[in-house]
Design an enzyme around this catalytic site. Sequence first.
Site, PDB file in Angstrom:
ATOM      1  N   SER A  98       0.831  -1.203   0.000  1.00  0.00           N
ATOM      2  CA  SER A  98       0.000   0.000   0.000  1.00  0.00           C
ATOM      3  C   SER A  98       0.873   1.264   0.000  1.00  0.00           C
ATOM      4  CB  SER A  98      -0.946  -0.036   1.201  1.00  0.00           C
ATOM      5  OG  SER A  98      -1.966   0.916   1.069  1.00  0.00           O
ATOM      6  N   ASP A 223      -9.594  -4.758  -5.026  1.00  0.00           N
ATOM      7  CA  ASP A 223      -9.034  -3.764  -4.107  1.00  0.00           C
ATOM      8  C   ASP A 223      -9.872  -2.487  -4.157  1.00  0.00           C
ATOM      9  OD1 ASP A 223      -7.418  -1.995  -2.638  1.00  0.00           O
ATOM     10  OD2 ASP A 223      -5.589  -2.992  -3.295  1.00  0.00           O
ATOM     11  N   HIS A 251      -7.633  -5.445  -0.776  1.00  0.00           N
ATOM     12  CA  HIS A 251      -6.405  -4.731  -0.429  1.00  0.00           C
ATOM     13  C   HIS A 251      -5.460  -5.612   0.388  1.00  0.00           C
ATOM     14  CE1 HIS A 251      -4.045  -1.148  -0.277  1.00  0.00           C
ATOM     15  NE2 HIS A 251      -4.101  -1.037   1.045  1.00  0.00           N
TER      16      HIS A 251
END
Length: 270
Positions: A98, A223, A251
């Site tokens: 991320s 995601d 995610h």
Amino acid sequence: MEFMIMVEPGVRVYVNDINPSGNKTIIFLHGWPANYRLFEYQYNILPHMGYRCIGIDTRGFGNSDKPWSGYSYDSLADDILEVIKTLDLNNVTLLGHSTAGAVAIRYMARHNGFGVSKLVLCAAAAPSLIKRPNFPYGQNKEDIEKVFIQGAYDDRPNMLENFGRIFFYKQVSPPFSDWLFQMGLQAASYATIAISKDWITEELFSDLPKIHVPTLIMHGIHDQVVPYQLGVVQNQGIRNSKLITFENSGHGLFYDEMDKFNRELTQFVG
């Protein structure tokens, strides 16, 4: 082995060095707003396969010091450099999830990939998490400002709980969800806000071509935080990169499809 490393005067980051005698080293960089424990389901497996796993808590998060400032991608990349130099690491695989994927990219560009021989990007928030005039992918700037920044100012626990609801694609147990929630609460509120503001101001379009090591990109098609198209753009912008699509992941692909994630990672690292 757990210790604190001084990255600048008065600021230390927490490091957990798991299986220091391992043959190959992977540095795990967690995403916002968690800490190194996010990769628990890799630490449980990979050391048994001979890997040395080094988890770092980003400054302001987890067990690291929580200074008021120093949350730009440049500063966070510099922190990684200090850890690598202090531990005298070389030929490592740098893995970022991320926001930490974006920081890992900045590290490779800013420090010419010092000590790193391979790069792994997992749901990386790059080259831009928000939509821009010439970049139609990502989140709306207004949503970041309202949901994450203002949400943290108004009711951070509620914001974090809502974030947890969209983190995974697979159903997780209430205790597991609370585990993720508690990691977010451990961070300094001002650090979570500062990183959220980075999503708006930071761009990595010029960083991608500066990466010259083999790069593995893993991204879930479901995601809701960092859209899958960003992984496609990374693959297009990084030479010698490979994109692995996770068909049943959101995610949190490292848990949604844990076995596939661990298999692809270990095959890539070798």
